[in-house]
Design a protein around this motif. Structure first.
Motif, PDB file in Angstrom:
ATOM      1  N   TYR A 190       0.649  -1.540   0.218  1.00 17.04           N
ATOM      2  CA  TYR A 190       0.319  -0.438  -0.331  1.00 17.04           C
ATOM      3  C   TYR A 190       0.789   1.305  -0.596  1.00 17.04           C
ATOM      4  O   TYR A 190       0.204   1.890  -0.664  1.00 17.04           O
ATOM      5  CB  TYR A 190      -0.962  -0.052   0.733  1.00 17.04           C
ATOM      6  N   PHE A 191       2.009   0.692   0.447  1.00 12.35           N
ATOM      7  CA  PHE A 191       3.077   1.798   0.721  1.00 12.35           C
ATOM      8  C   PHE A 191       4.215   2.308   0.051  1.00 12.35           C
ATOM      9  O   PHE A 191       5.525   3.230  -0.394  1.00 12.35           O
ATOM     10  CB  PHE A 191       3.235   2.446   2.424  1.00 12.35           C
ATOM     11  N   GLU A 192       4.406   1.988  -1.413  1.00 14.22           N
ATOM     12  CA  GLU A 192       4.864   1.452  -2.681  1.00 14.22           C
ATOM     13  C   GLU A 192       5.086   3.269  -3.125  1.00 14.22           C
ATOM     14  O   GLU A 192       4.140   4.097  -3.451  1.00 14.22           O
ATOM     15  CB  GLU A 192       4.337   0.740  -3.851  1.00 14.22           C
ATOM     16  N   GLU A 193       6.040   3.308  -3.724  1.00 17.35           N
ATOM     17  CA  GLU A 193       6.596   4.748  -3.633  1.00 17.35           C
ATOM     18  C   GLU A 193       7.061   5.305  -4.712  1.00 17.35           C
ATOM     19  O   GLU A 193       7.073   5.939  -5.417  1.00 17.35           O
ATOM     20  CB  GLU A 193       7.885   5.880  -2.621  1.00 17.35           C
ATOM     21  N   ARG A 194       7.476   3.398  -5.459  1.00 16.62           N
ATOM     22  CA  ARG A 194       7.925   3.834  -6.368  1.00 16.62           C
ATOM     23  C   ARG A 194       7.054   4.412  -8.126  1.00 16.62           C
ATOM     24  O   ARG A 194       6.417   3.612  -8.038  1.00 16.62           O
ATOM     25  CB  ARG A 194       9.561   2.352  -6.921  1.00 16.62           C
ATOM     26  N   GLY A 195       7.713   4.331  -8.676  1.00 16.05           N
ATOM     27  CA  GLY A 195       6.793   4.742 -10.259  1.00 16.05           C
ATOM     28  C   GLY A 195       6.848   3.328 -10.442  1.00 16.05           C
ATOM     29  O   GLY A 195       7.617   2.269 -10.879  1.00 16.05           O
ATOM     30  N   GLN A 196       6.173   2.726 -10.936  1.00 12.29           N
ATOM     31  CA  GLN A 196       5.107   1.274 -11.526  1.00 12.29           C
ATOM     32  C   GLN A 196       5.764   1.717 -13.037  1.00 12.29           C
ATOM     33  O   GLN A 196       4.824   1.914 -13.702  1.00 12.29           O
ATOM     34  CB  GLN A 196       3.997   0.551 -11.828  1.00 12.29           C
ATOM     35  N   VAL A 197       7.128   1.094 -14.046  1.00 18.10           N
ATOM     36  CA  VAL A 197       6.440   1.119 -15.780  1.00 18.10           C
ATOM     37  C   VAL A 197       5.754  -0.207 -15.786  1.00 18.10           C
ATOM     38  O   VAL A 197       6.236  -1.626 -15.163  1.00 18.10           O
ATOM     39  CB  VAL A 197       8.331   1.139 -15.813  1.00 18.10           C
ATOM     40  N   GLU A 198       5.288   0.036 -16.489  1.00 18.89           N
ATOM     41  CA  GLU A 198       4.242  -0.717 -17.235  1.00 18.89           C
ATOM     42  C   GLU A 198       4.936  -1.185 -18.659  1.00 18.89           C
ATOM     43  O   GLU A 198       4.757   0.212 -19.529  1.00 18.89           O
ATOM     44  CB  GLU A 198       2.852  -0.587 -16.896  1.00 18.89           C
ATOM     45  N   ASP A 199       4.128  -2.065 -19.587  1.00 19.10           N
ATOM     46  CA  ASP A 199       4.203  -2.804 -20.493  1.00 19.10           C
ATOM     47  C   ASP A 199       2.954  -3.392 -21.196  1.00 19.10           C
ATOM     48  O   ASP A 199       3.171  -4.849 -21.750  1.00 19.10           O
ATOM     49  CB  ASP A 199       5.594  -2.889 -20.915  1.00 19.10           C
ATOM     50  N   PHE A 200       2.041  -2.927 -21.948  1.00 18.93           N
ATOM     51  CA  PHE A 200       0.595  -3.681 -21.826  1.00 18.93           C
ATOM     52  C   PHE A 200       1.005  -2.956 -24.080  1.00 18.93           C
ATOM     53  O   PHE A 200       0.790  -2.177 -24.358  1.00 18.93           O
ATOM     54  CB  PHE A 200      -0.475  -2.877 -21.337  1.00 18.93           C
ATOM     55  N   ALA A 201       0.240  -3.658 -24.109  1.00 23.07           N
ATOM     56  CA  ALA A 201      -0.512  -4.348 -25.716  1.00 23.07           C
ATOM     57  C   ALA A 201      -1.580  -3.477 -26.240  1.00 23.07           C
ATOM     58  O   ALA A 201      -1.943  -3.100 -27.254  1.00 23.07           O
ATOM     59  CB  ALA A 201       0.399  -5.370 -26.739  1.00 23.07           C
ATOM     60  N   TYR A 202      -2.143  -3.665 -25.773  1.00 20.69           N
ATOM     61  CA  TYR A 202      -3.663  -2.650 -25.102  1.00 20.69           C
ATOM     62  C   TYR A 202      -3.789  -2.242 -24.747  1.00 20.69           C
ATOM     63  O   TYR A 202      -3.186  -1.746 -22.823  1.00 20.69           O
ATOM     64  CB  TYR A 202      -4.101  -3.867 -24.542  1.00 20.69           C
ATOM     65  N   THR A 203      -5.178  -1.009 -24.303  1.00 19.47           N
ATOM     66  CA  THR A 203      -5.446  -0.086 -23.352  1.00 19.47           C
ATOM     67  C   THR A 203      -6.296  -0.826 -23.054  1.00 19.47           C
ATOM     68  O   THR A 203      -6.651  -1.859 -22.726  1.00 19.47           O
ATOM     69  CB  THR A 203      -5.869   1.361 -24.123  1.00 19.47           C
TER      70      THR A 203
END
Length: 292
Positions: A190-203
């Motif tokens: 719940y307290f994650e502060e790092r930006g999460q880099v995502e890679d998805f082919a679809y919206t």
């Protein structure tokens, strides 16, 4: 000062150093998919459809004659729905393609005289709008996850409001980002502060595939949101946590007669959305919020 450095005012949450360019490219690419999707149903909107939720209408109330600014407005349907209720609206988004679609939509539905759309990063909204102030700043429904720095965001919001004006925010509850696909298991901090880099082919509307697939998101606990807002000189009038959401977030959710998705009767639930209103009472204090 470059764009990335300009966003390091306050407790900046670390992520990809090129997050702004990546997210803008990703959302530019989404526009062609979203505009053709059943999810957004632009043809239905042109025919008189409305995209605002009943709880938003009840909580914000009558907007007739009010100057309303919608931050991160995407293709402008919510913005124009407020215009249909009598507000003088401005929509702002960092995607030029989304704003072009919004402007065309405003013309199609006969609201171009009461709705304008501006291309800008939300953090630069004050400059983009020439110091103009508004009665209402409206935002949410998946908007905050794209912002690394809520202290800076809240200060921007406060600077855009007239005294006595209000921020109205409706968002997905941060607890929903903790849970796994079953809606029961806690899988994320719940307290994650790092930006999460995502890679998805679809919206989220489905195909066709995107060509700009990488994005960066940040999770913001509810305490962080409230602290940023109050630290910017806004008084929180209410915070409502809702037992429903707008889509089938987890398989266990059931769609009710109002179109919301809830946990089934007899099963423990968690808040799936929240909404708040905060009023600008005076100048923002010249201090940082306490560390969390």
């Amino acid at each position: 000062m470059n764009e990335t450095d300009a966003h390091r005012d306050g407790p900046y949450r670390e992520g990809h150093p090129d997050w702004l360019r990546l997210n803008r490219a990703n959302w530019d690419d989404r526009v062609r998919v979203h505009a053709a999707s059943d999810f957004y149903d632009l043809s239905g909107f042109r025919a008189g459809g409305d995209t605002l939720r009943a709880f938003e209408l009840a909580e914000l109330g009558d907007v007739t004659g009010l100057r309303l600014l919608h931050l991160q407005c995407h293709m402008g349907q919510d913005t124009l729905s407020w215009a249909r209720r009598g507000a003088e609206v401005t929509g702002l988004d960092f995607s030029e393609k989304a704003i072009s679609t919004a402007r065309a939509l405003a013309a199609d539905v006969g609201l171009a005289d009461r709705a304008r759309f501006v291309v800008s990063d939300v953090y630069e909204a004050g400059a983009a709008l020439g110091g103009e102030r508004f009665d209402v700043v409206y935002t949410g429904i998946g908007a905050l996850v794209w912002l690394p720095d809520l202290v800076r965001w809240a200060r921007v919001v406060a600077s855009l409001l007239d005294e006595g004006g209000a921020l109205y925010l409706a968002e997905f509850h941060p607890l929903t980002d903790m849970l796994g696909d079953d809606g029961r298991t806690v899988e994320r901090d719940y307290f994650e502060e790092r930006g999460q880099v995502e890679d998805f082919a679809y919206t989220y509307t489905g195909g066709p595939e995107l060509t700009e697939t990488v994005s960066v998101e940040w999770f913001h606990p509810l305490g962080e949101v409230l602290t940023a807002i109050s630290g910017a000189g806004l008084r929180v009038d209410f915070l409502h946590e809702h037992p429903f959401t707008l889509f089938q977030r987890y398989p266990v959710l059931e769609r009710d007669e109002d179109g919301y998705h809830r946990f089934p009767p007899g099963q423990p639930g968690v808040p799936l959305m929240y909404s708040l209103r905060a009023t600008k009472l005076g100048p923002a204090p010249d201090r940082e919020p306490p560390a969390q």
